[in-house]
Enzyme design. Structure first.
Site, short mmCIF file in Angstrom:
data_model
loop_
_atom_site.label_atom_id
_atom_site.label_comp_id
_atom_site.label_asym_id
_atom_site.label_seq_id
_atom_site.Cartn_x
_atom_site.Cartn_y
_atom_site.Cartn_z
N HIS A 32 44.48 142.15 -77.07
CA HIS A 32 43.06 142.07 -77.38
C HIS A 32 42.54 143.49 -77.62
O HIS A 32 41.85 143.74 -78.59
CB HIS A 32 42.31 141.39 -76.22
CG HIS A 32 40.84 141.21 -76.50
ND1 HIS A 32 39.99 140.60 -75.63
CD2 HIS A 32 40.07 141.57 -77.54
CE1 HIS A 32 38.76 140.58 -76.12
NE2 HIS A 32 38.79 141.19 -77.29
N GLU A 81 37.69 146.93 -82.77
CA GLU A 81 38.31 147.55 -81.60
C GLU A 81 38.29 149.08 -81.71
O GLU A 81 38.07 149.78 -80.73
CB GLU A 81 39.75 147.04 -81.41
CG GLU A 81 39.82 145.58 -80.98
CD GLU A 81 39.16 145.31 -79.62
OE1 GLU A 81 39.38 146.10 -78.68
OE2 GLU A 81 38.41 144.32 -79.50
N HIS A 85 36.00 150.86 -79.01
CA HIS A 85 36.83 151.39 -77.92
C HIS A 85 37.68 152.60 -78.33
O HIS A 85 37.82 153.55 -77.57
CB HIS A 85 37.76 150.29 -77.39
CG HIS A 85 37.03 149.07 -76.95
ND1 HIS A 85 36.24 149.03 -75.83
CD2 HIS A 85 36.96 147.82 -77.50
CE1 HIS A 85 35.71 147.81 -75.70
NE2 HIS A 85 36.14 147.06 -76.69
#
Length: 216
Positions: A32, A81, A85
């Protein structure tokens, strides 16, 4: 930020949460994301560029697929992502480019080998229930640290929760570390997965746990 949460999700559960465009979800845990705690969207000017990870694309499609959208050409999930992040993780030298960030996550995935560890412990998708404590103990025994395990709570009239996500944590030196904060510490990275109407939250140790082999 202090540590990295390396999150794997179980595609069948992700599809159950949001069956919009899920076709034949992989029957193995997929990535993920790799998330620094306490930090998001650190550099909005550092845009995702898929050509930087062109050497990784085949592995990315296999180990880090966009479970909700089965078209192979989509890169939206990876962009998300990276933006949210990756731009934060990039304060570490080993993660300070898109190629390094995604490449290191793929390396950690193979190193952690969550699929293999669960199988060795005799934990496989099934129509019967598991005890959450048994799953947690098997992982803790193998890795020597406590993972964070997230589930879908039982639906109306059901008694079992459904396992959906397992996070293994690392220090900034990429050493394994306990995910769950000590009692009383706040835990900054809470359920990120709000898909459809349901969402994942930390599993309840006392509820029977379903590890589904097919999307209901």
């Amino acid at each position: 930020w202090k540590k990295l949460y390396f999150a794997h999700h179980w595609p069948v559960t992700v599809c159950k949460m949001n069956a919009n465009d899920c076709h034949d979800p992989p029957m193995y845990w997929t990535i993920h994301g790799l998330w620094p705690d306490r930090a998001e969207d650190c550099n909005r000017t550092w845009h995702f560029n898929v050509t930087e990870i062109k050497d990784l694309i085949l592995d990315m499609r296999h180990y880090w697929p966009d479970v909700l959208h089965s078209s192979l050409n989509r890169t939206q999930f990876w962009k998300h992502e990276w933006d949210k992040h990756g731009t934060c993780a990039a304060t570490l030298e080993v993660l300070n480019s898109q190629k390094k960030y995604f490449g290191k996550a793929l390396e950690l995935y193979l190193h952690v080998d969550l699929n293999g560890v669960l199988l060795k412990a005799g934990i496989k998708p099934s129509s019967s229930y598991y005890k959450m404590t048994a799953i947690k103990e098997a992982l803790t025994r193998f890795y020597g640290v406590t993972p964070k395990i997230q589930c879908l709570p039982p639906e109306e009239g059901e008694k079992a929760q459904t396992i959906g996500q397992i996070e293994i944590c690392f220090t900034k030196e990429l050493q394994l570390v306990n995910c769950m904060a000590l009692e009383g510490e706040s835990n900054p990275v809470e359920a990120h997965l709000k898909l459809g109407t349901s969402e994942l939250s930390v599993c309840n140790d006392t509820l029977p746990t379903y590890y589904p082999s097919e999307v209901q």
